[in-house]
Design a protein around this motif. Structure first.
Motif, PDB file in Angstrom:
ATOM      1  N   ARG A   1      -3.196   0.926 -12.421  1.00  0.00           N
ATOM      2  CA  ARG A   1      -2.044   1.685 -11.914  1.00  0.00           C
ATOM      3  C   ARG A   1      -1.280   0.919 -10.834  1.00  0.00           C
ATOM      4  O   ARG A   1      -0.061   1.025 -10.752  1.00  0.00           O
ATOM      5  CB  ARG A   1      -2.508   3.024 -11.338  1.00  0.00           C
ATOM      6  N   PHE A   2      -2.002   0.175 -10.004  1.00  0.00           N
ATOM      7  CA  PHE A   2      -1.383  -0.564  -8.902  1.00  0.00           C
ATOM      8  C   PHE A   2      -1.363  -2.057  -9.235  1.00  0.00           C
ATOM      9  O   PHE A   2      -2.288  -2.571  -9.880  1.00  0.00           O
ATOM     10  CB  PHE A   2      -2.161  -0.371  -7.604  1.00  0.00           C
ATOM     11  N   THR A   3      -0.328  -2.734  -8.751  1.00  0.00           N
ATOM     12  CA  THR A   3      -0.219  -4.177  -8.926  1.00  0.00           C
ATOM     13  C   THR A   3       0.197  -4.818  -7.612  1.00  0.00           C
ATOM     14  O   THR A   3       1.220  -4.432  -7.031  1.00  0.00           O
ATOM     15  CB  THR A   3       0.812  -4.535 -10.009  1.00  0.00           C
ATOM     16  N   ILE A   4      -0.602  -5.775  -7.158  1.00  0.00           N
ATOM     17  CA  ILE A   4      -0.277  -6.502  -5.936  1.00  0.00           C
ATOM     18  C   ILE A   4       0.367  -7.833  -6.327  1.00  0.00           C
ATOM     19  O   ILE A   4      -0.002  -8.453  -7.333  1.00  0.00           O
ATOM     20  CB  ILE A   4      -1.530  -6.728  -5.067  1.00  0.00           C
ATOM     21  N   SER A   5       1.344  -8.254  -5.540  1.00  0.00           N
ATOM     22  CA  SER A   5       2.004  -9.533  -5.771  1.00  0.00           C
ATOM     23  C   SER A   5       2.515 -10.055  -4.439  1.00  0.00           C
ATOM     24  O   SER A   5       2.509  -9.334  -3.430  1.00  0.00           O
ATOM     25  CB  SER A   5       3.151  -9.378  -6.772  1.00  0.00           C
ATOM     26  N   ARG A   6       2.959 -11.294  -4.437  1.00  0.00           N
ATOM     27  CA  ARG A   6       3.479 -11.872  -3.205  1.00  0.00           C
ATOM     28  C   ARG A   6       4.579 -12.875  -3.523  1.00  0.00           C
ATOM     29  O   ARG A   6       4.592 -13.480  -4.589  1.00  0.00           O
ATOM     30  CB  ARG A   6       2.372 -12.521  -2.381  1.00  0.00           C
ATOM     31  N   ASP A   7       5.472 -13.033  -2.543  1.00  0.00           N
ATOM     32  CA  ASP A   7       6.534 -14.023  -2.611  1.00  0.00           C
ATOM     33  C   ASP A   7       6.416 -14.854  -1.342  1.00  0.00           C
ATOM     34  O   ASP A   7       6.883 -14.424  -0.270  1.00  0.00           O
ATOM     35  CB  ASP A   7       7.896 -13.342  -2.708  1.00  0.00           C
ATOM     36  N   ASN A   8       5.788 -16.000  -1.422  1.00  0.00           N
ATOM     37  CA  ASN A   8       5.538 -16.802  -0.223  1.00  0.00           C
ATOM     38  C   ASN A   8       6.821 -17.351   0.381  1.00  0.00           C
ATOM     39  O   ASN A   8       6.876 -17.620   1.583  1.00  0.00           O
ATOM     40  CB  ASN A   8       4.555 -17.926  -0.538  1.00  0.00           C
ATOM     41  N   ALA A   9       7.847 -17.534  -0.416  1.00  0.00           N
ATOM     42  CA  ALA A   9       9.123 -17.998   0.126  1.00  0.00           C
ATOM     43  C   ALA A   9       9.737 -16.960   1.067  1.00  0.00           C
ATOM     44  O   ALA A   9      10.510 -17.301   1.964  1.00  0.00           O
ATOM     45  CB  ALA A   9      10.087 -18.316  -0.999  1.00  0.00           C
ATOM     46  N   LYS A  10       9.375 -15.698   0.857  1.00  0.00           N
ATOM     47  CA  LYS A  10       9.882 -14.609   1.695  1.00  0.00           C
ATOM     48  C   LYS A  10       8.826 -14.077   2.651  1.00  0.00           C
ATOM     49  O   LYS A  10       9.084 -13.088   3.355  1.00  0.00           O
ATOM     50  CB  LYS A  10      10.408 -13.465   0.819  1.00  0.00           C
ATOM     51  N   ASN A  11       7.645 -14.685   2.662  1.00  0.00           N
ATOM     52  CA  ASN A  11       6.551 -14.201   3.523  1.00  0.00           C
ATOM     53  C   ASN A  11       6.292 -12.713   3.301  1.00  0.00           C
ATOM     54  O   ASN A  11       6.054 -11.961   4.269  1.00  0.00           O
ATOM     55  CB  ASN A  11       6.867 -14.447   5.000  1.00  0.00           C
ATOM     56  N   THR A  12       6.314 -12.287   2.061  1.00  0.00           N
ATOM     57  CA  THR A  12       6.234 -10.862   1.752  1.00  0.00           C
ATOM     58  C   THR A  12       5.200 -10.605   0.662  1.00  0.00           C
ATOM     59  O   THR A  12       5.104 -11.374  -0.310  1.00  0.00           O
ATOM     60  CB  THR A  12       7.610 -10.320   1.303  1.00  0.00           C
ATOM     61  N   VAL A  13       4.443  -9.534   0.834  1.00  0.00           N
ATOM     62  CA  VAL A  13       3.503  -9.073  -0.176  1.00  0.00           C
ATOM     63  C   VAL A  13       3.926  -7.674  -0.609  1.00  0.00           C
ATOM     64  O   VAL A  13       4.454  -6.901   0.199  1.00  0.00           O
ATOM     65  CB  VAL A  13       2.055  -9.104   0.344  1.00  0.00           C
ATOM     66  N   TYR A  14       3.705  -7.372  -1.871  1.00  0.00           N
ATOM     67  CA  TYR A  14       4.135  -6.093  -2.442  1.00  0.00           C
ATOM     68  C   TYR A  14       2.944  -5.354  -3.041  1.00  0.00           C
ATOM     69  O   TYR A  14       1.959  -5.953  -3.460  1.00  0.00           O
ATOM     70  CB  TYR A  14       5.168  -6.333  -3.545  1.00  0.00           C
ATOM     71  N   LEU A  15       3.086  -4.031  -3.109  1.00  0.00           N
ATOM     72  CA  LEU A  15       2.137  -3.212  -3.839  1.00  0.00           C
ATOM     73  C   LEU A  15       2.947  -2.234  -4.683  1.00  0.00           C
ATOM     74  O   LEU A  15       3.542  -1.300  -4.148  1.00  0.00           O
ATOM     75  CB  LEU A  15       1.188  -2.462  -2.904  1.00  0.00           C
ATOM     76  N   LEU A  16       2.969  -2.470  -5.980  1.00  0.00           N
ATOM     77  CA  LEU A  16       3.632  -1.568  -6.909  1.00  0.00           C
ATOM     78  C   LEU A  16       2.629  -0.511  -7.334  1.00  0.00           C
ATOM     79  O   LEU A  16       1.574  -0.844  -7.875  1.00  0.00           O
ATOM     80  CB  LEU A  16       4.156  -2.329  -8.121  1.00  0.00           C
ATOM     81  N   MET A  17       2.965   0.740  -7.084  1.00  0.00           N
ATOM     82  CA  MET A  17       2.054   1.846  -7.362  1.00  0.00           C
ATOM     83  C   MET A  17       2.674   2.729  -8.431  1.00  0.00           C
ATOM     84  O   MET A  17       3.716   3.354  -8.202  1.00  0.00           O
ATOM     85  CB  MET A  17       1.789   2.641  -6.085  1.00  0.00           C
ATOM     86  N   ASN A  18       2.053   2.751  -9.600  1.00  0.00           N
ATOM     87  CA  ASN A  18       2.506   3.584 -10.708  1.00  0.00           C
ATOM     88  C   ASN A  18       1.544   4.734 -10.963  1.00  0.00           C
ATOM     89  O   ASN A  18       0.393   4.696 -10.510  1.00  0.00           O
ATOM     90  CB  ASN A  18       2.629   2.744 -11.982  1.00  0.00           C
ATOM     91  N   THR A  19       2.015   5.709 -11.690  1.00  0.00           N
ATOM     92  CA  THR A  19       1.195   6.867 -12.058  1.00  0.00           C
ATOM     93  C   THR A  19       0.457   7.414 -10.841  1.00  0.00           C
ATOM     94  O   THR A  19      -0.768   7.613 -10.860  1.00  0.00           O
ATOM     95  CB  THR A  19       0.192   6.495 -13.175  1.00  0.00           C
ATOM     96  N   LEU A  20       1.187   7.650  -9.799  1.00  0.00           N
ATOM     97  CA  LEU A  20       0.584   8.104  -8.546  1.00  0.00           C
ATOM     98  C   LEU A  20      -0.042   9.485  -8.699  1.00  0.00           C
ATOM     99  O   LEU A  20       0.454  10.341  -9.445  1.00  0.00           O
ATOM    100  CB  LEU A  20       1.622   8.103  -7.436  1.00  0.00           C
ATOM    101  N   LYS A  21      -1.129   9.676  -7.969  1.00  0.00           N
ATOM    102  CA  LYS A  21      -1.879  10.929  -7.994  1.00  0.00           C
ATOM    103  C   LYS A  21      -1.917  11.516  -6.576  1.00  0.00           C
ATOM    104  O   LYS A  21      -1.824  10.764  -5.591  1.00  0.00           O
ATOM    105  CB  LYS A  21      -3.311  10.667  -8.472  1.00  0.00           C
ATOM    106  N   PRO A  22      -2.104  12.808  -6.453  1.00  0.00           N
ATOM    107  CA  PRO A  22      -2.205  13.396  -5.105  1.00  0.00           C
ATOM    108  C   PRO A  22      -3.290  12.733  -4.252  1.00  0.00           C
ATOM    109  O   PRO A  22      -3.125  12.607  -3.031  1.00  0.00           O
ATOM    110  CB  PRO A  22      -2.528  14.858  -5.396  1.00  0.00           C
ATOM    111  N   GLU A  23      -4.360  12.279  -4.875  1.00  0.00           N
ATOM    112  CA  GLU A  23      -5.434  11.639  -4.114  1.00  0.00           C
ATOM    113  C   GLU A  23      -5.059  10.253  -3.600  1.00  0.00           C
ATOM    114  O   GLU A  23      -5.817   9.638  -2.849  1.00  0.00           O
ATOM    115  CB  GLU A  23      -6.725  11.562  -4.944  1.00  0.00           C
TER     116      GLU A  23
END
Length: 127
Positions: free
Chosen positions: A67-89
């Motif tokens: 459901r979640f995917t982590i990625s990073r863009d080192n040129a931007k010094n940024t890390v991402y967390l894409l969260m799909n199919t989110l649940k109340p928990e």
């Protein structure tokens, strides 16, 4: 002073998606493994995901795999967390984290090894 600044949290309905971003204040973070942790009300902070400095290795806690995917863009010094199919928990404060080498992304996942924390961003999933 080293800073990790999260953004992208908010309120979403169950089944929806959000993308968290974490911007690091220094270019040296492009050499650091980075990750995400979360803390729900009344619970301890827990590991969510981590990524190696190159992006070649990623780790996830079982409850978010697929459901979640982590990625990073080192040129931007940024890390991402894409969260799909989110649940109340999934509702929690999400914290960006970085580990100073020789700590690894695996250490973040297995040992909760963290050197720097962000201030956190709230994610609320309504049912």
């Amino acid at each position: 002073q080293v800073q990790l600044v999260e953004s992208g949290g908010g309120l979403v309905q169950a089944g929806g998606s959000l993308r968290l971003s974490c911007a690091a204040s220094e270019r040296t973070f492009s050499c650091y493994p980075m990750g995400w942790f979360r803390q729900a009300p009344g619970k301890e902070r827990e590991f969510v995901s981590a990524i190696s400095w190159s992006g070649a290795s990623t780790y996830y806690t079982d409850s978010v795999k697929g459901r979640f995917t982590i990625s990073r863009d080192n040129a931007k010094n940024t890390v991402y967390l894409l969260m799909n199919t989110l649940k109340p928990e999934d509702t929690a404060v999400y914290y960006c984290a970085a580990a100073r080498p020789p700590l690894s992304a695996r250490d973040m996942a297995r040992l909760n090894a963290v050197t720097y924390w962000g201030q956190g961003t709230q994610v609320t999933v309504s049912s």
